[in-house]
Motif scaffolding. Structure first.
Motif, PDB file in Angstrom:
ATOM      1  N   THR A 287       0.841  -1.199   0.000  1.00 49.98           N
ATOM      2  CA  THR A 287       0.000   0.000   0.000  1.00 49.98           C
ATOM      3  C   THR A 287       0.878   1.252   0.000  1.00 49.98           C
ATOM      4  OG1 THR A 287      -1.713  -1.142   1.216  1.00 49.98           O
ATOM      5  CG2 THR A 287      -1.771   1.254   1.280  1.00 49.98           C
ATOM      6  N   LEU A 288       1.848   1.236   0.885  1.00 48.06           N
ATOM      7  CA  LEU A 288       2.762   2.371   1.002  1.00 48.06           C
ATOM      8  C   LEU A 288       3.519   2.587  -0.315  1.00 48.06           C
ATOM      9  CD1 LEU A 288       3.956   4.453   2.895  1.00 48.06           C
ATOM     10  CD2 LEU A 288       5.642   2.770   3.597  1.00 48.06           C
TER      11      LEU A 288
ATOM     12  N   ALA B 288       2.617   1.735  -3.319  1.00 53.77           N
ATOM     13  CA  ALA B 288       1.706   2.221  -4.362  1.00 53.77           C
ATOM     14  C   ALA B 288       1.441   3.711  -4.192  1.00 53.77           C
ATOM     15  CB  ALA B 288       0.389   1.432  -4.305  1.00 53.77           C
ATOM     16  N   LEU B 289       1.267   4.122  -2.939  1.00 51.19           N
ATOM     17  CA  LEU B 289       0.980   5.529  -2.675  1.00 51.19           C
ATOM     18  C   LEU B 289       2.182   6.390  -3.036  1.00 51.19           C
ATOM     19  CD1 LEU B 289      -1.092   7.497  -1.696  1.00 51.19           C
ATOM     20  CD2 LEU B 289      -0.398   7.052   0.652  1.00 51.19           C
ATOM     21  N   LEU B 290       3.365   5.909  -2.655  1.00 53.12           N
ATOM     22  CA  LEU B 290       4.585   6.641  -2.986  1.00 53.12           C
ATOM     23  C   LEU B 290       4.744   6.793  -4.487  1.00 53.12           C
ATOM     24  CD1 LEU B 290       7.254   5.196  -0.548  1.00 53.12           C
ATOM     25  CD2 LEU B 290       6.661   7.599  -0.876  1.00 53.12           C
ATOM     26  N   LEU B 291       4.499   5.696  -5.178  1.00 54.80           N
ATOM     27  CA  LEU B 291       4.646   5.707  -6.627  1.00 54.80           C
ATOM     28  C   LEU B 291       3.656   6.683  -7.252  1.00 54.80           C
ATOM     29  CD1 LEU B 291       5.937   4.502  -9.146  1.00 54.80           C
ATOM     30  CD2 LEU B 291       4.230   2.681  -9.098  1.00 54.80           C
ATOM     31  N   ALA B 292       2.437   6.624  -6.736  1.00 49.47           N
ATOM     32  CA  ALA B 292       1.396   7.505  -7.293  1.00 49.47           C
ATOM     33  C   ALA B 292       1.751   8.970  -7.071  1.00 49.47           C
ATOM     34  CB  ALA B 292       0.049   7.174  -6.652  1.00 49.47           C
ATOM     35  N   LEU B 293       2.225   9.286  -5.869  1.00 49.33           N
ATOM     36  CA  LEU B 293       2.579  10.678  -5.572  1.00 49.33           C
ATOM     37  C   LEU B 293       3.746  11.133  -6.443  1.00 49.33           C
ATOM     38  CD1 LEU B 293       2.215  10.633  -1.688  1.00 49.33           C
ATOM     39  CD2 LEU B 293       0.856  11.968  -3.312  1.00 49.33           C
ATOM     40  N   ALA B 294       4.721  10.228  -6.596  1.00 49.89           N
ATOM     41  CA  ALA B 294       5.881  10.573  -7.413  1.00 49.89           C
ATOM     42  C   ALA B 294       5.440  10.800  -8.861  1.00 49.89           C
ATOM     43  CB  ALA B 294       6.926   9.474  -7.346  1.00 49.89           C
ATOM     44  N   THR B 295       4.499   9.968  -9.331  1.00 51.26           N
ATOM     45  CA  THR B 295       4.015  10.084 -10.704  1.00 51.26           C
ATOM     46  C   THR B 295       3.292  11.399 -10.909  1.00 51.26           C
ATOM     47  OG1 THR B 295       3.733   7.703 -10.793  1.00 51.26           O
ATOM     48  CG2 THR B 295       2.595   8.978 -12.467  1.00 51.26           C
TER      49      THR B 295
ATOM     50  N   ALA C  93       3.549  14.107  -9.236  1.00 50.66           N
ATOM     51  CA  ALA C  93       4.461  15.250  -9.139  1.00 50.66           C
ATOM     52  C   ALA C  93       5.283  15.390 -10.414  1.00 50.66           C
ATOM     53  CB  ALA C  93       5.372  15.088  -7.940  1.00 50.66           C
TER      54      ALA C  93
ATOM     55  N   GLU D 298       4.272  15.250 -13.352  1.00 51.53           N
ATOM     56  CA  GLU D 298       3.540  15.825 -14.473  1.00 51.53           C
ATOM     57  C   GLU D 298       3.446  17.342 -14.400  1.00 51.53           C
ATOM     58  OE1 GLU D 298      -0.181  13.767 -14.964  1.00 51.53           O
ATOM     59  OE2 GLU D 298       0.825  11.848 -14.743  1.00 51.53           O
TER      60      GLU D 298
ATOM     61  N   THR E  82      -7.260  11.357 -11.632  1.00 54.05           N
ATOM     62  CA  THR E  82      -6.596  12.022 -10.501  1.00 54.05           C
ATOM     63  C   THR E  82      -7.502  13.076  -9.881  1.00 54.05           C
ATOM     64  OG1 THR E  82      -5.506  13.427 -12.148  1.00 54.05           O
ATOM     65  CG2 THR E  82      -4.222  11.636 -11.201  1.00 54.05           C
TER      66      THR E  82
ATOM     67  N   MET F  14      11.788  14.758  -3.069  1.00 57.09           N
ATOM     68  CA  MET F  14      10.356  14.527  -3.302  1.00 57.09           C
ATOM     69  C   MET F  14       9.887  13.254  -2.590  1.00 57.09           C
ATOM     70  SD  MET F  14       7.422  15.122  -4.475  1.00 57.09           S
ATOM     71  CE  MET F  14       6.102  13.984  -4.079  1.00 57.09           C
ATOM     72  N   ILE F  15      10.635  12.145  -2.829  1.00 54.32           N
ATOM     73  CA  ILE F  15      10.238  10.873  -2.223  1.00 54.32           C
ATOM     74  C   ILE F  15      10.289  10.998  -0.703  1.00 54.32           C
ATOM     75  CG2 ILE F  15      10.846   8.436  -1.956  1.00 54.32           C
ATOM     76  CD1 ILE F  15       9.774   9.012  -4.676  1.00 54.32           C
TER      77      ILE F  15
ATOM     78  N   ALA G 190       7.409  12.966   0.570  1.00 56.42           N
ATOM     79  CA  ALA G 190       6.189  12.175   0.421  1.00 56.42           C
ATOM     80  C   ALA G 190       6.118  11.126   1.534  1.00 56.42           C
ATOM     81  CB  ALA G 190       6.168  11.498  -0.942  1.00 56.42           C
TER      82      ALA G 190
ATOM     83  N   ILE H  89       3.261  10.408   4.245  1.00 55.22           N
ATOM     84  CA  ILE H  89       2.586   9.122   4.387  1.00 55.22           C
ATOM     85  C   ILE H  89       2.670   8.616   5.814  1.00 55.22           C
ATOM     86  CG2 ILE H  89       2.775   6.702   3.727  1.00 55.22           C
ATOM     87  CD1 ILE H  89       3.505   8.030   0.908  1.00 55.22           C
TER      88      ILE H  89
ATOM     89  N   LEU I 129      -0.409   7.493   7.906  1.00 50.41           N
ATOM     90  CA  LEU I 129      -0.540   6.173   8.519  1.00 50.41           C
ATOM     91  C   LEU I 129      -0.702   6.304  10.018  1.00 50.41           C
ATOM     92  CD1 LEU I 129       2.099   4.175   6.484  1.00 50.41           C
ATOM     93  CD2 LEU I 129      -0.379   4.063   6.300  1.00 50.41           C
TER      94      LEU I 129
ATOM     95  N   LEU J 184      -6.393   5.671  -1.129  1.00 55.33           N
ATOM     96  CA  LEU J 184      -5.576   5.084  -2.183  1.00 55.33           C
ATOM     97  C   LEU J 184      -6.213   4.915  -3.555  1.00 55.33           C
ATOM     98  CD1 LEU J 184      -3.322   2.404  -0.550  1.00 55.33           C
ATOM     99  CD2 LEU J 184      -2.643   4.170  -2.176  1.00 55.33           C
TER     100      LEU J 184
ATOM    101  N   PRO K 176      -8.133   6.305  -5.744  1.00 54.58           N
ATOM    102  CA  PRO K 176      -8.040   7.307  -6.817  1.00 54.58           C
ATOM    103  C   PRO K 176      -6.608   7.476  -7.330  1.00 54.58           C
ATOM    104  CG  PRO K 176      -9.358   8.123  -4.986  1.00 54.58           C
ATOM    105  CD  PRO K 176      -8.703   6.863  -4.530  1.00 54.58           C
ATOM    106  N   TYR K 177      -5.633   7.479  -6.405  1.00 51.97           N
ATOM    107  CA  TYR K 177      -4.243   7.663  -6.837  1.00 51.97           C
ATOM    108  C   TYR K 177      -3.780   6.480  -7.669  1.00 51.97           C
ATOM    109  CZ  TYR K 177      -3.515  11.810  -4.034  1.00 51.97           C
ATOM    110  OH  TYR K 177      -3.587  13.071  -3.535  1.00 51.97           O
TER     111      TYR K 177
ATOM    112  N   ALA L 133      -5.195   6.777 -10.901  1.00 45.96           N
ATOM    113  CA  ALA L 133      -4.521   7.852 -11.614  1.00 45.96           C
ATOM    114  C   ALA L 133      -3.283   7.321 -12.313  1.00 45.96           C
ATOM    115  CB  ALA L 133      -4.134   8.940 -10.639  1.00 45.96           C
ATOM    116  N   HIS L 134      -2.566   6.511 -11.594  1.00 40.16           N
ATOM    117  CA  HIS L 134      -1.345   5.969 -12.167  1.00 40.16           C
ATOM    118  C   HIS L 134      -1.679   5.097 -13.371  1.00 40.16           C
ATOM    119  CE1 HIS L 134       2.627   4.462 -12.557  1.00 40.16           C
ATOM    120  NE2 HIS L 134       2.235   3.219 -12.360  1.00 40.16           N
TER     121      HIS L 134
END
Lengths: 157, 402
Positions: A5-6, A8-15, A17, A19, A33, B1-2, B5, B9, B13, B24, B26-27, B30-31
């Motif tokens: 979960t973590l 996926a969230l990190l990846l999504a946020l990085a993605t 950002a 754009e 989004t 950035m990471i 982030a 998180i 959490l 989660l 929607p994100y 989005a990806h």
């Protein structure tokens, strides 16, 4: 489960950002989004999601008020959403209000679909503001909100 | 950035893992969507298009292409279009989005008049421009600026009407009175409506006159001919203290109002930009049929009603909760309303018609598109009703109405 979960969230946020555009540091939304913009927020910080446009004078009043409130309320999270595909004028317009925080904007997806994804009950009037009090409550408001209005809705000083 | 982030998180959490997981989907979507999104153009699409049938029976459409407006014509109700003709030879900024739209009219001599707003460098400012294509000519005359006031302030959201007596009247939203009040540090609600009249077919305009103080700032103005040809303007107004309802005025030959009346009574109290102006059509008996958007009883709806003297008759909602930007026209005793309505997937063009002067209606579907779409226009030719609808994917389309 927690780990994936973590991740996926990190990846999504990085993605998201990644754009950001030439027209300024806006993260561009598509209809998927955009759905997250007004989705329930879990964190305990008061959060304002402020929809605005460069042609909207009332929007700038709200952004200016938020910029002032942010100075005395460091816990306040501000997310701005330009309801337009950014041009060279968009960033100077928001910079002038002094408002900081995450900057989102319409991408080149269908504007009607973006508006619907943000809030199917929103009819396009601006400013449109979503006030998350950090305790699970959320209010959607159209129009100018004064400092007292923001403070009351968000529990600010 | 990471790293930042991650801190975000952790706090998420820490607050609530379950709630974080609710955030989660929607994100994640989005990806996925970013990976599979169809290629699209990155430029802002300005679809606002003016359309009308000319005295020659051709369909005329004017839209923006870069620094130019361009005219296309169709002999066969939109099935085939002519090559584009530039309206303004010299490029200039042009507003062509939503309620900020070019407008067209034909004067008594059959000349085509095109008006638009030219944004100026300062925010919210503009000039009202007008160009004339003389009947039978191959090119437009050079555009003129309609108003005599040359201050770099708001002159925007124009509309034009050509009357049978030869007059051409322009109306627009003007902030000179707001600016004057600001200079004196006095409050001023909203903007103002100004009008200017041409008695030479749109070649020149007399100095403008104020129609009303306290209009709303950014909604299109509806402009229709009364049965004697006199212009009637309907616009979103700001009634004290902040009620964004509508006002209506019949204009004298010099553009000044006979009087200004309140037209709607929905009492939407808000300081905001609705970007959602009204439409107006006058029938043979002089009855004023209007559509407009308002938030009434906390629900935003498009309404139809007949504008009386300080009253609205037969007010009903038009379409569903997301109906938007309705237009209205009357021909051969039939009243037609067309509007766009996003259904979650597609922009739909829908319509309704009445043969009893707006007492009862039947509703019908006209078209749908997955892409962006302009506001629809209700048009009349030879006693028949049509909807014109510019769509990003489908182009310039005309639909005969039942």
């Amino acid at each position: 489960m927690m780990k994936s979960t973590l991740a996926a969230l990190l990846l999504a946020l990085a993605t998201s950002a990644g754009e950001a555009t030439d027209a300024g540091s806006f993260t561009l939304l598509d209809r998927h989004t955009a759905r997250a913009v007004t989705a329930p927020r879990s964190d305990a910080r008061p959060t304002v999601v402020a929809l605005w446009a460069s042609d909207c004078a009332y929007c700038k009043q709200n952004l200016h008020t938020l910029a002032t409130l942010a100075k005395t309320n460091p816990q306040l999270r501000i997310v701005t959403v330009a309801a337009e595909l950014p041009t060279a004028d968009t960033r100077p317009a928001i910079d002038k209000t002094g408002v900081k925080g995450e900057r989102l904007a319409y991408g080149d997806d269908v504007p009607e679909a973006l508006a619907y994804a943000i809030d199917p009950n929103w009819r396009g009037e601006l400013p449109r503001t979503y006030l998350f009090d950090g305790k699970g409550g959320m209010q959607a408001r159209s129009g100018v909100i004064d400092a007292a209005g923001f403070k009351a809705a968000l529990g600010l000083r | 950035m990471i790293k930042s982030a991650l801190i975000e998180i952790r706090s998420v959490l820490g607050a609530s893992l379950i709630a974080a997981m609710m955030v989660l989907p929607p994100y994640t979507l989005a990806h996925d969507a970013a990976m599979h999104a169809a290629p699209t153009k990155a430029a802002r699409v300005e679809l606002a298009t003016a359309a009308a049938f000319g005295p020659d029976g051709q369909l005329y459409a004017v839209s923006k292409n870069g620094g130019h407006l361009q005219l296309i014509r169709s002999h066969d109700d939109g099935n085939h279009w002519s090559a584009p003709l530039r309206v303004n030879a010299q490029p200039e900024p042009i507003a062509a989005d939503g309620d900020s739209q070019p407008r067209i009219a034909f004067n008594r001599d059959g000349d085509l008049l095109v008006s638009w707003t030219k944004p100026l460098p300062r925010p919210y400012t503009g000039e009202i421009r007008l160009a004339r294509l003389p009947a039978g000519a191959a090119a437009f005359d050079a555009p003129i600026t309609v108003h005599h006031d040359r201050a770099e302030i708001t002159h925007r959201f124009q509309n034009i009407l050509a009357s049978p007596d030869g007059r051409v009247t322009a109306v627009w939203i003007d902030k000179r009175d707001q600016e004057a009040a600001k200079a004196k540090r006095e409050p001023y609600r909203g903007a103002a409506i100004y009008a200017a009249v041409s008695t030479d077919g749109g070649r020149s305009f007399a100095p403008e006159v104020r129609v009303a103080d306290h209009s709303c700032e950014c909604c299109r103005i509806a402009f229709a001919a009364d049965r004697d040809g006199a212009p009637i303007a309907l616009w979103r107004h700001v009634f004290a203290p902040d009620e964004r309802d509508h006002a209506i005025a019949r204009l004298k030959p010099d553009g000044s109002p006979e009087r200004v009346d309140r037209a709607t009574f929905d009492r939407w109290r808000v300081d905001a930009c609705p970007h959602h102006g009204p439409a107006l059509a006058v029938d043979e008996a002089g009855t004023r049929h209007a559509t407009w958007f308002n938030v009434k009883d906390d629900e935003g709806r498009v309404f139809y009603g007949r504008i009386g003297v300080n009253t609205v008759e037969g007010q009903i909602p038009v379409g569903g909760p997301r109906a938007a930007h309705a237009d209205i026209a009357i021909a051969s005793g039939v009243l037609a309303i067309v509007w766009k309505e996003f259904d979650g997937e597609q922009n739909r063009l829908r319509g309704m018609r009445s043969t009893d002067g707006g007492r009862s209606f039947e509703t019908f579907e006209i078209a749908a598109t997955f892409g962006a779409a302009d506001q629809p226009r209700a048009l009349v030719k030879g006693g028949k009703l049509y909807a014109f609808w510019r769509q990003a994917n489908e182009g310039f389309k005309l639909y005969p109405l039942p």
